[in-house]
Design an enzyme around this catalytic site. Structure first.
Site, PDB file in Angstrom:
ATOM      1  N   TYR A 140       0.880  -1.022   0.294  1.00  0.00           N
ATOM      2  CA  TYR A 140      -0.233   0.270  -0.034  1.00  0.00           C
ATOM      3  C   TYR A 140       1.204   1.296   0.312  1.00  0.00           C
ATOM      4  O   TYR A 140       0.163   2.239  -0.428  1.00  0.00           O
ATOM      5  CB  TYR A 140      -0.432  -0.044   1.167  1.00  0.00           C
ATOM      6  CG  TYR A 140      -2.142  -0.613   1.136  1.00  0.00           C
ATOM      7  CD1 TYR A 140      -2.223  -2.059   0.892  1.00  0.00           C
ATOM      8  CD2 TYR A 140      -3.475  -0.223   1.218  1.00  0.00           C
ATOM      9  CE1 TYR A 140      -2.977  -2.416   0.640  1.00  0.00           C
ATOM     10  CE2 TYR A 140      -4.911  -1.047   0.561  1.00  0.00           C
ATOM     11  CZ  TYR A 140      -4.944  -1.704   0.809  1.00  0.00           C
ATOM     12  OH  TYR A 140      -5.826  -2.564   0.273  1.00  0.00           O
ATOM     13  N   LYS A 191       3.239 -15.346   2.635  1.00  0.00           N
ATOM     14  CA  LYS A 191       3.603 -16.448   1.610  1.00  0.00           C
ATOM     15  C   LYS A 191       4.975 -16.689   0.936  1.00  0.00           C
ATOM     16  O   LYS A 191       5.589 -15.706   0.397  1.00  0.00           O
ATOM     17  CB  LYS A 191       2.716 -15.745  -0.019  1.00  0.00           C
ATOM     18  CG  LYS A 191       1.784 -16.747  -0.132  1.00  0.00           C
ATOM     19  CD  LYS A 191       1.053 -16.542  -1.965  1.00  0.00           C
ATOM     20  CE  LYS A 191       1.731 -17.264  -2.784  1.00  0.00           C
ATOM     21  NZ  LYS A 191       1.550 -18.558  -2.724  1.00  0.00           N
ATOM     22  N   ASP A 224      -2.791 -18.161   0.844  1.00  0.00           N
ATOM     23  CA  ASP A 224      -3.836 -18.434  -0.369  1.00  0.00           C
ATOM     24  C   ASP A 224      -4.654 -19.549   0.440  1.00  0.00           C
ATOM     25  O   ASP A 224      -5.437 -20.238   0.244  1.00  0.00           O
ATOM     26  CB  ASP A 224      -3.026 -19.021  -1.797  1.00  0.00           C
ATOM     27  CG  ASP A 224      -1.774 -20.123  -1.184  1.00  0.00           C
ATOM     28  OD1 ASP A 224      -1.146 -19.707  -0.742  1.00  0.00           O
ATOM     29  OD2 ASP A 224      -1.622 -20.892  -2.838  1.00  0.00           O
ATOM     30  N   ASP A 248      -6.262  -7.422   3.848  1.00  0.00           N
ATOM     31  CA  ASP A 248      -6.974  -6.509   3.122  1.00  0.00           C
ATOM     32  C   ASP A 248      -8.078  -7.652   2.078  1.00  0.00           C
ATOM     33  O   ASP A 248      -9.502  -8.192   2.192  1.00  0.00           O
ATOM     34  CB  ASP A 248      -6.817  -5.530   1.619  1.00  0.00           C
ATOM     35  CG  ASP A 248      -8.042  -4.854   1.230  1.00  0.00           C
ATOM     36  OD1 ASP A 248      -8.864  -4.405   1.675  1.00  0.00           O
ATOM     37  OD2 ASP A 248      -7.919  -4.655  -0.090  1.00  0.00           O
ATOM     38  N   ASP A 252     -12.525  -9.372   4.174  1.00  0.00           N
ATOM     39  CA  ASP A 252     -13.214  -9.435   3.036  1.00  0.00           C
ATOM     40  C   ASP A 252     -13.815 -10.594   3.609  1.00  0.00           C
ATOM     41  O   ASP A 252     -14.957 -10.910   3.312  1.00  0.00           O
ATOM     42  CB  ASP A 252     -12.945  -8.914   1.462  1.00  0.00           C
ATOM     43  CG  ASP A 252     -13.666  -7.866   1.967  1.00  0.00           C
ATOM     44  OD1 ASP A 252     -13.381  -6.727   2.289  1.00  0.00           O
ATOM     45  OD2 ASP A 252     -13.591  -6.612   0.732  1.00  0.00           O
TER      46      ASP A 252
HETATM   47  C1  IPM Z   1     -10.467  -1.709   3.214  1.00  0.00           C
HETATM   48  C2  IPM Z   1     -10.581  -0.957   2.087  1.00  0.00           C
HETATM   49  C3  IPM Z   1      -9.474  -0.138   1.896  1.00  0.00           C
HETATM   50  C4  IPM Z   1      -8.291  -0.938   1.641  1.00  0.00           C
HETATM   51  C5  IPM Z   1     -10.129   0.721   0.508  1.00  0.00           C
HETATM   52  C6  IPM Z   1     -11.060   1.275   0.521  1.00  0.00           C
HETATM   53  C7  IPM Z   1      -8.640   1.528   0.243  1.00  0.00           C
HETATM   54  O1  IPM Z   1     -11.102  -1.916   0.910  1.00  0.00           O
HETATM   55  O2  IPM Z   1     -10.786  -1.098   4.872  1.00  0.00           O
HETATM   56  O3  IPM Z   1     -10.996  -2.599   3.093  1.00  0.00           O
HETATM   57  O4  IPM Z   1      -8.469  -0.930   0.062  1.00  0.00           O
HETATM   58  O5  IPM Z   1      -7.787  -1.073   3.007  1.00  0.00           O
HETATM   59 MG    MG Z   2     -11.075  -4.376   1.741  1.00  0.00          MG
END
Ligand code: IPM
Ligand code: MG
Length: 365
Positions: A140, A191, A224, A248, A252
């Site tokens: 990032y 990884k 993975d 990240d 999710d």
């Molecule tokens: C998160 C989001 C952010 C990230 C985006 C909006 C920049 O996906 O907080 O997980 O990738 O960190």
């Molecule tokens: Mg995210």
């Protein structure tokens, strides 16, 4: 002594869900707390106001506040603005400038919502995972980065995955400390089979473990495989620590397992300086432009994010518990926003959900 909260509602559904948090904050103030709030801009709305996704003045306010509470940023409207001033850039700058290196993302499956998960009920019932994501390093922020012209009709896009020892040490310490408070085990995810940064990650976590946390059970997993295991048998995990990009993605996946993204809070914490831990709290969900302004959004993730602030920034454990219990009771009584309703269940509005939670808080106090 008053506690200063900076509220950054942001874009899309951010302002709607934050409005409900403000009602919750007022409730605590009427019941003995002393929160002072200030509201400011971040994301697309900040870009519209002054051409930047977050202004220097807002950063200064965030640095001075006892905690920051953020709604969500982004939306189609800003799809074509310059890359360095896109809404997400505001969020990334806040994380970096406040040095919020440890991002805590709990993925908890509420029993009442287990059927809303895309996995079978028995796989997710009782699920309670905590992902600790490194938040100020890795790909990032790594240099070099950018798109260069190669002069032959080709371009090159570059990002750099980079971690130094101290970055891995400090985030793994946060994860080990949290593991001690929970099930006493930690899964470190990288990884190392293809990335030198992963080799270093694994070495450093192993060293911190041996020297400082021998009583915690440490295991390692490739990212993975971890993604696969999360959808195969998610309950095998308790606390997980991983880098910015894997965190990240894996968070999710973990969020979806619980049945609703609209339910999950997060905390981003820095290192304690003079008794103060820099902190920002935000829901895991995004700005959901498709339902913005319609009163349909679920405010629970943002309310629970304030609950995490009560716990981690203000040491108000009883108040945090009261808020969580109130939300559990509301869910148990069948009150649902659209994202967590099933079949022909009645749907309530964002503010109805706020009303219901406040009513429960009055019963519980
Ligand atoms: C998160 C989001 C952010 C990230 C985006 C909006 C920049 O996906 O907080 O997980 O990738 O960190
Ligand atoms: Mg995210």
């Amino acid at each position: 002594m008053a506690t200063n909260l900076l509220l950054l509602p942001g874009d899309g559904i951010g302002p709607e869900v934050m409005a409900q948090v403000e009602r919750i904050i007022d409730w605590f103030n009427q019941n003995g707390a002393d929160f002072v709030t200030e509201t400011d801009l971040v994301g697309g709305c900040a870009y519209d106001a002054h051409g930047q996704a977050v202004s220097d003045a807002t950063i200064d306010k965030a640095l001075a506040a006892d905690a920051v509470l953020l709604g969500a940023v982004g939306g189609e409207k800003w799809a074509n603005v310059a890359y360095d001033v896109r809404p997400e850039a505001g969020l990334l700058r806040l994380r970096k400038d406040l040095q919020l290196f440890a991002n805590l993302r709990p993925a908890v499956c509420f029993d009442q919502l287990a059927d809303a998960s895309s996995l079978k009920r028995e796989l997710v019932e009782g699920l309670d995972i905590l992902i600790v994501r490194e938040l100020t390093g890795g790909v990032y922020f790594g240099e070099p980065r950018g798109i260069t012209d190669l002069g032959n009709g080709q371009q090159r896009g570059v990002n750099t995955q980079v971690y130094e020892t101290y970055e891995i040490e400090r985030v793994s310490r946060v994860a080990f400390e949290l593991a001690k408070l929970r099930d006493g085990r930690l899964m470190s995810v990288e990884k190392h089979n293809v990335m030198e940064s992963g080799v270093l990650w694994k070495q450093v976590v192993t060293k911190v473990h041996a020297e400082e946390y021998p009583d915690v059970k440490l295991e390692h997993m490739l990212a993975d495989n971890c993604a696969m295991q999360l959808v195969r048998t998610p309950k095998q995990f308790d606390v997980m620590v991983t880098d910015n990009l894997f965190g990240d993605i894996l968070s999710d996946i973990a969020a979806m397992l619980t049945g609703s993204l609209g339910m999950l809070p997060s905390a981003s914490l820095g290192a304690e300086v003079d008794g103060k831990i820099p902190a920002m709290y935000e829901p895991v969900h995004g700005s959901a432009p498709d339902i913005a302004g319609k009163g349909l959004a679920n405010p629970i993730a943002t309310i629970l994010s304030f609950g995490m602030a009560l716990k981690y920034s203000f040491k108000m454990q009883d108040e945090a518990k009261l808020l969580e219990d109130a939300i559990q009771n509301v869910l148990a009584s069948g009150i649902r926003t659209g994202d967590i309703a099933r079949g022909d269940e009645a749907i309530c509005s964002t503010s109805d959900m706020g009303d219901a939670i406040l009513a429960e808080m009055n019963k519980l106090k």
